[in-house]
Motif scaffolding. Structure first.
Motif, short mmCIF file in Angstrom:
data_model
loop_
_atom_site.label_atom_id
_atom_site.label_comp_id
_atom_site.label_asym_id
_atom_site.label_seq_id
_atom_site.Cartn_x
_atom_site.Cartn_y
_atom_site.Cartn_z
N LEU A 77 46.42 53.18 33.15
CA LEU A 77 45.32 54.02 32.65
C LEU A 77 43.99 53.58 33.24
O LEU A 77 43.76 52.40 33.47
CB LEU A 77 45.24 53.93 31.12
N GLU A 81 40.47 56.56 30.23
CA GLU A 81 41.67 56.84 29.44
C GLU A 81 41.88 55.78 28.36
O GLU A 81 42.25 56.11 27.23
CB GLU A 81 42.90 56.92 30.36
N HIS A 84 39.69 56.11 25.15
CA HIS A 84 40.19 57.01 24.10
C HIS A 84 41.13 56.29 23.15
O HIS A 84 41.27 56.68 22.00
CB HIS A 84 40.94 58.20 24.72
N ALA A 98 46.21 60.59 25.24
CA ALA A 98 45.84 59.89 26.47
C ALA A 98 47.07 59.29 27.15
O ALA A 98 47.19 59.34 28.38
CB ALA A 98 44.82 58.80 26.16
N GLU A 101 49.14 62.21 28.64
CA GLU A 101 48.44 62.77 29.80
C GLU A 101 48.51 61.82 31.00
O GLU A 101 48.49 62.26 32.15
CB GLU A 101 46.98 63.06 29.46
N ALA A 102 48.61 60.53 30.73
CA ALA A 102 48.73 59.54 31.80
C ALA A 102 50.16 59.45 32.34
O ALA A 102 50.42 58.67 33.26
CB ALA A 102 48.28 58.17 31.30
#
Length: 140
Positions: A77, A81, A84, A98, A101-102
């Motif tokens: 990350l 990121e 968050h 997060a 999404e990563a």
């Protein structure tokens, strides 16, 4: 403990996880982009995250980064990121969002949050639905 086989001794592995980090042979500068925006930044982030994706101790690195690393790419990350994840407590949406999404694997996210993989799959489904509709507010 056998350094070529992560997890041989769980206690020692927690203490010495860096011995198995995929980034050990990489230039440390790769994980600290010089640019903050644009294509050069994105290219460097993608290259660093590619190293993180193949790392057998990524979750240990992320845990350490959340505790002590405000800058750079760690645990797969970016600093944004990770930001968050830090302030949230419990199962707040910004944390799981997060990670998903990563590109973190569902079993890893489940383990980090103490939930079932099925629950993480529901979160991922919600994330995809939000991304398709452009909704940001409800899932966060």
């Amino acid at each position: 403990m056998n350094p070529s086989k992560p997890g041989t001794d769980a206690g020692a592995a927690r203490e010495n996880w860096r011995a198995w980090a995929a980034c050990r042979g990489e230039d440390p500068e790769l994980f600290f982009p010089v640019a903050s925006l644009g294509s050069a930044y994105q290219a460097q982030v993608m290259a660093a995250k590619a190293v993180c994706r193949r790392c057998p101790v990524r979750s240990s690195c992320l845990a350490e980064a959340l505790r002590r690393m405000p800058y750079g790419i760690a645990g797969g990350l970016t600093e944004q990121e990770r930001r968050h994840l830090r302030p949230a407590t419990g199962l707040g949406a910004p944390r799981w969002r997060a990670l998903l999404e990563a590109g973190r694997p569902h079993p890893e996210v489940a383990r980090l949050f103490g939930v079932s993989v099925r629950t993480v799959e529901r979160w991922a489904s919600r994330l995809r639905r939000d991304q398709q509709t452009g909704a940001e507010g409800g899932a966060r």
